[in-house]
Design a protein around this motif. Structure first.
Motif, PDB file in Angstrom:
ATOM      1  N   ASN A 154       0.788  -1.286  -0.049  1.00  0.00           N
ATOM      2  CA  ASN A 154       0.145   0.022  -0.008  1.00  0.00           C
ATOM      3  C   ASN A 154       0.667   1.283  -0.228  1.00  0.00           C
ATOM      4  O   ASN A 154       0.742   2.287   0.754  1.00  0.00           O
ATOM      5  CB  ASN A 154      -1.020   0.193   1.158  1.00  0.00           C
ATOM      6  CG  ASN A 154      -2.065   1.122   1.227  1.00  0.00           C
ATOM      7  OD1 ASN A 154      -2.323   1.767   0.054  1.00  0.00           O
ATOM      8  ND2 ASN A 154      -2.491   1.538   2.132  1.00  0.00           N
ATOM      9  N   ASN A 185      -1.101   4.575  -0.599  1.00  0.00           N
ATOM     10  CA  ASN A 185      -1.732   5.526   0.196  1.00  0.00           C
ATOM     11  C   ASN A 185      -0.718   6.303   1.351  1.00  0.00           C
ATOM     12  O   ASN A 185      -1.172   6.686   2.445  1.00  0.00           O
ATOM     13  CB  ASN A 185      -2.836   5.037   1.139  1.00  0.00           C
ATOM     14  CG  ASN A 185      -4.142   4.904  -0.092  1.00  0.00           C
ATOM     15  OD1 ASN A 185      -4.356   5.525  -0.937  1.00  0.00           O
ATOM     16  ND2 ASN A 185      -4.570   3.625  -0.238  1.00  0.00           N
ATOM     17  N   SER A 214      -9.701   0.112  12.417  1.00  0.00           N
ATOM     18  CA  SER A 214     -10.870   0.796  12.235  1.00  0.00           C
ATOM     19  C   SER A 214     -11.640   0.716  10.885  1.00  0.00           C
ATOM     20  O   SER A 214     -10.919   0.835   9.993  1.00  0.00           O
ATOM     21  CB  SER A 214     -10.935   2.594  12.590  1.00  0.00           C
ATOM     22  OG  SER A 214     -10.296   2.515  13.796  1.00  0.00           O
ATOM     23  N   ASN A 221     -13.533   1.917   3.925  1.00  0.00           N
ATOM     24  CA  ASN A 221     -12.471   2.839   4.332  1.00  0.00           C
ATOM     25  C   ASN A 221     -11.909   1.870   5.607  1.00  0.00           C
ATOM     26  O   ASN A 221     -12.717   1.629   6.619  1.00  0.00           O
ATOM     27  CB  ASN A 221     -12.761   4.318   4.858  1.00  0.00           C
ATOM     28  CG  ASN A 221     -13.172   4.821   3.648  1.00  0.00           C
ATOM     29  OD1 ASN A 221     -12.683   4.753   2.766  1.00  0.00           O
ATOM     30  ND2 ASN A 221     -14.455   5.665   3.800  1.00  0.00           N
ATOM     31  N   ILE A 223      -8.570   1.672   8.194  1.00  0.00           N
ATOM     32  CA  ILE A 223      -7.718   2.657   8.711  1.00  0.00           C
ATOM     33  C   ILE A 223      -6.882   1.734   9.876  1.00  0.00           C
ATOM     34  O   ILE A 223      -7.480   0.922  10.844  1.00  0.00           O
ATOM     35  CB  ILE A 223      -8.186   3.878   9.546  1.00  0.00           C
ATOM     36  CG1 ILE A 223      -9.001   4.627   8.400  1.00  0.00           C
ATOM     37  CG2 ILE A 223      -7.216   4.759  10.084  1.00  0.00           C
ATOM     38  CD1 ILE A 223     -10.195   5.391   9.158  1.00  0.00           C
ATOM     39  N   ASN A 263      -3.921   2.123  12.751  1.00  0.00           N
ATOM     40  CA  ASN A 263      -2.919   3.088  13.453  1.00  0.00           C
ATOM     41  C   ASN A 263      -1.984   2.479  14.303  1.00  0.00           C
ATOM     42  O   ASN A 263      -2.290   1.333  14.897  1.00  0.00           O
ATOM     43  CB  ASN A 263      -3.822   4.055  14.321  1.00  0.00           C
ATOM     44  CG  ASN A 263      -4.584   4.953  13.431  1.00  0.00           C
ATOM     45  OD1 ASN A 263      -3.844   6.003  13.263  1.00  0.00           O
ATOM     46  ND2 ASN A 263      -5.611   5.093  13.268  1.00  0.00           N
ATOM     47  N   GLU A 294      -0.425   6.378  10.475  1.00  0.00           N
ATOM     48  CA  GLU A 294      -1.790   6.046  10.288  1.00  0.00           C
ATOM     49  C   GLU A 294      -1.767   5.444   8.862  1.00  0.00           C
ATOM     50  O   GLU A 294      -1.149   6.423   7.867  1.00  0.00           O
ATOM     51  CB  GLU A 294      -2.753   7.085  10.412  1.00  0.00           C
ATOM     52  CG  GLU A 294      -4.286   6.799  10.043  1.00  0.00           C
ATOM     53  CD  GLU A 294      -5.237   7.922  10.420  1.00  0.00           C
ATOM     54  OE1 GLU A 294      -5.711   7.918  11.324  1.00  0.00           O
ATOM     55  OE2 GLU A 294      -5.290   8.724   9.301  1.00  0.00           O
ATOM     56  N   LYS A 340      -4.146   4.291   5.804  1.00  0.00           N
ATOM     57  CA  LYS A 340      -5.648   4.095   5.012  1.00  0.00           C
ATOM     58  C   LYS A 340      -5.685   3.188   4.042  1.00  0.00           C
ATOM     59  O   LYS A 340      -4.679   3.443   2.971  1.00  0.00           O
ATOM     60  CB  LYS A 340      -6.313   5.471   4.656  1.00  0.00           C
ATOM     61  CG  LYS A 340      -6.433   6.132   6.097  1.00  0.00           C
ATOM     62  CD  LYS A 340      -6.909   7.734   5.700  1.00  0.00           C
ATOM     63  CE  LYS A 340      -7.073   8.529   6.845  1.00  0.00           C
ATOM     64  NZ  LYS A 340      -7.739   9.841   6.733  1.00  0.00           N
ATOM     65  N   ASP A 341      -6.783   2.472   3.628  1.00  0.00           N
ATOM     66  CA  ASP A 341      -6.916   1.600   2.430  1.00  0.00           C
ATOM     67  C   ASP A 341      -8.441   1.533   2.260  1.00  0.00           C
ATOM     68  O   ASP A 341      -9.225   1.970   2.859  1.00  0.00           O
ATOM     69  CB  ASP A 341      -6.348   0.246   2.466  1.00  0.00           C
ATOM     70  CG  ASP A 341      -5.868  -0.281   1.162  1.00  0.00           C
ATOM     71  OD1 ASP A 341      -6.438   0.031   0.459  1.00  0.00           O
ATOM     72  OD2 ASP A 341      -5.176  -1.388   1.314  1.00  0.00           O
ATOM     73  N   GLN A 342      -8.688   1.075   0.886  1.00  0.00           N
ATOM     74  CA  GLN A 342     -10.039   0.907   0.405  1.00  0.00           C
ATOM     75  C   GLN A 342     -10.421  -0.520   0.240  1.00  0.00           C
ATOM     76  O   GLN A 342      -9.732  -0.868  -0.784  1.00  0.00           O
ATOM     77  CB  GLN A 342     -10.458   1.973  -0.439  1.00  0.00           C
ATOM     78  CG  GLN A 342     -10.463   3.353  -0.549  1.00  0.00           C
ATOM     79  CD  GLN A 342      -8.912   3.811  -0.457  1.00  0.00           C
ATOM     80  OE1 GLN A 342      -8.092   3.642  -1.175  1.00  0.00           O
ATOM     81  NE2 GLN A 342      -8.544   4.642   0.686  1.00  0.00           N
TER      82      GLN A 342
END
Length: 606
Positions: free
Chosen positions: A25, A28, A247, A286, A288, A290, A295, A297-299
């Motif tokens: 990733n 992002n 998350s 979404n 997340i 951490n 942090e 993020k990915d989709q």
């Protein structure tokens, strides 16, 4: 959870072949692009790498100033330095050298690249990595005169840590790129596509915290559609008992975990409100992650894919794969594709045709393709470049193939669109080949138990009959989906031959016709039996589609191919001119008559 632990350990081991574990990733993450103008030197004799006794400079304690990776400058007017990057021409990265420089159109050999840059970290304790999306084929990478490592393979990403070598000003990154085809390579000497050389995908600097999230696999449990499971692993010197927060806001998931002694967390989360990703509703969550100071993020979409007898089931529902094969060539620049715009055009054409699926042939394509397929709701077949005949009994060749396959699985394992890992294309059966492919399939199932395995096989005659076709290949027993290429009406007779052919496939698995097609020059018309006309190609598609409808297990097709593509195997003047003309769209973006035949078939196919 034992499978998850094994997955992490295998990736940690297999990535050693590429010298450093892959950071996933990078799409992002905090990054700085090094794309743009790079200086380059063409070096067919590799004078910048070897001395006159053919000894590699980068293995010597005090290499000559004429070792190109040193980026040397004369220390005085009498000093002999026989190269100068800064006075040399420039070339665009990403991009292939063949279509950028006319004198390098057919060139196969070494080209040296150099990029100078300044860099200041946002925090003194952070780490920095240089990441290459791809470079074809063998790449030696140096920063500020020190070797970072070597990567082999033209279509997979790789990265090296540069934290301790990085300066605030006047860094120079030098890359020796060699695209010579090799008998022991993957792919080997003979292919039916252009051997584009160069740094063909983006180069970027990735800045991370001192202990950072290196890898994660977040998936729908293939055995429980109400359960999300996976792992997250850290890289660093202080990775034990570290908090990682996961998350997924749309599912109201917010969980905290502590890493084990290996810096890994494993998790299983039950949720009965999951929206499943599909071509009709490509819903992405979404996600997340951490940890201290970072942090990510990915989709990510959640879906299941499996087979049941002759059917392919997406989210437990039968699906017919309406597809097309695609080569990684730009519809705009006539060279290697690498941009988001390239991906949008190719996938939009596929969607316009009525496709819900694409086969990315014959090697891993750039990450834009699978990321965009996630958003557009296009299912994807990804393929390892084990193509035609390679050195099946060469252990280094196998390790090379395994490493390339492992890397693309690692990069794309969180993409919902990817449903099939293909082991190979059109490989003749032999004991050595069967062992080779079986080992790849076993490795793949260990790495990723959530997707299907296939390979583009070849059809053959059933019990010697010239009119009854089948699949007779030991590897057909190994794959989840029985896929094969067939060119009845093009390499075998004329399109009228299709009406004589029957199919008898005795293996109870879903069938995908991974290739069929015919060459046609856009704008060339004539009788439907006149080769190279659009009419011939249209006729072949009409007859082929009627023929394959007789196959009881047929669950998908990916005809060859979306767009005409360059190939040195195709020299016929005024027709091919160095292009494989089997595209349903010409190299200048015009749709041929067969495009609409396939479009009509898909629009009327349930």
């Amino acid at each position: 959870m034992k499978k998850i632990i094994l997955f992490v350990l295998i990736f940690n081991l297999t990535q050693n072949y590429a010298q450093e574990k892959l950071i996933i990733n990078t799409y992002n993450r905090t990054s700085t692009l090094l794309d743009g103008n790079w200086n380059y030197i063409v070096d067919p004799y590799e004078n910048g790498y070897f001395n006159y006794r053919y000894e590699a400079f980068d293995t010597q304690e005090n290499p000559s100033k004429n070792a190109y990776f040193l980026n040397s400058k004369p220390s005085n007017p009498s000093d002999l330095v026989e190269y100068d990057f800064d006075a040399s021409e420039t070339i665009q990265v990403p991009g292939d050298w063949n279509t950028q420089k006319e004198n390098l159109f057919y060139y196969e050999g070494t080209v040296w690249y150099k990029k100078s840059f300044n860099y200041s970290k946002s925090k003194s304790t952070n780490r920095v990595f240089v990441y290459f999306g791809a470079s074809n084929y063998e790449s030696h990478v140096y920063l500020n005169g020190k070797k970072l490592g070597t990567h082999i393979g033209g279509f997979t990403p790789f990265n090296f840590e540069i934290t301790d070598l990085l300066k605030t000003n006047d860094n120079f990154l030098v890359v020796k790129v060699d695209n010579k085809r090799k008998k022991e390579g993957v792919p080997t000497l003979n292919t039916d596509w252009w051997n584009y050389g160069g740094i063909t995908r983006s180069v970027k600097l990735i800045e991370t915290s001192s202990n950072f999230i290196q890898d994660y696999f977040i998936q729908l449990d293939p055995n429980n559609k109400n359960k999300i499971k996976g792992f997250v692993s850290l890289n660093g010197t202080e990775i034990t008992n570290k908090k990682i927060q996961l998350s997924i806001p749309q599912l109201q998931i917010n969980k905290e975990f502590l890493t084990d002694e290996n810096g890994v967390i494993e998790f299983e989360l039950t949720n009965k409100k999951i929206k499943y990703w599909s071509p009709e509703n490509p819903f992405l969550y979404n996600v997340i992650l951490n940890t201290e100071g970072e942090e990510i993020k990915d989709q990510i979409g959640f879906r299941s894919i499996k087979t049941e007898g002759k059917f392919i089931l997406l989210n437990d529902k039968k699906i017919f794969l309406k597809g097309i094969s695609i080569h990684e060539e730009s519809p705009f620049r006539k060279g290697r594709a690498y941009s988001l715009e390239d991906a949008k055009q190719l996938l939009n054409w596929a969607k316009e045709m009525g496709c819900n699926y694409v086969r990315l042939a014959h090697y891993p394509h750039n990450e834009h393709m699978v990321r965009l397929a996630d958003k557009m709701g296009v299912l994807v077949w990804e393929e390892n470049p084990v193509y035609w005949t390679i050195q099946w009994d060469n252990e280094d060749t196998f390790k090379n193939a395994q490493n390339q396959l492992t890397t693309v699985i690692n990069r794309d394992k969180n993409r919902a669109s990817v449903i099939i890992w293909s082991m190979a294309n059109e490989t003749p059966s032999s004991n050595e080949r069967n062992i080779f492919l079986n080992k790849l399939a076993t490795k793949t199932r260990t790495l990723d138990p959530t997707r299907l395995i296939s390979a583009a096989l070849e059809q053959s005659s059933f019990k010697g009959s010239s009119t009854v076709k089948t699949i007779h290949d030991p590897f057909a027993e190994v794959v989840d989906i029985l896929s094969f290429n067939q060119y009845i009406g093009w390499y075998a007779g004329l399109p009228e031959e299709c009406e004589k052919i029957k199919w008898k496939i005795e293996i109870n698995k879903p069938v995908i016709i991974s290739e069929f097609g015919a060459g046609a020059k856009k704008g060339f018309y004539g009788e439907k039996t006149t080769r190279w006309t659009e009419d011939f190609q249209e006729y072949l598609y009409e007859e082929t589609l009627k023929m394959i409808e007789q196959i009881d297990q047929l669950q998908g097709i990916s005809p060859w191919i979306l767009v005409d593509f360059r190939s040195p195997r195709r020299p016929l003047p005024k027709i091919q001119d160095g292009w494989n003309r089997k595209g349903l769209i010409s190299d200048d973006g015009q749709k041929k008559k067969a495009f609409f035949v396939l479009q009509n078939y898909y629009n009327n196919k349930n």
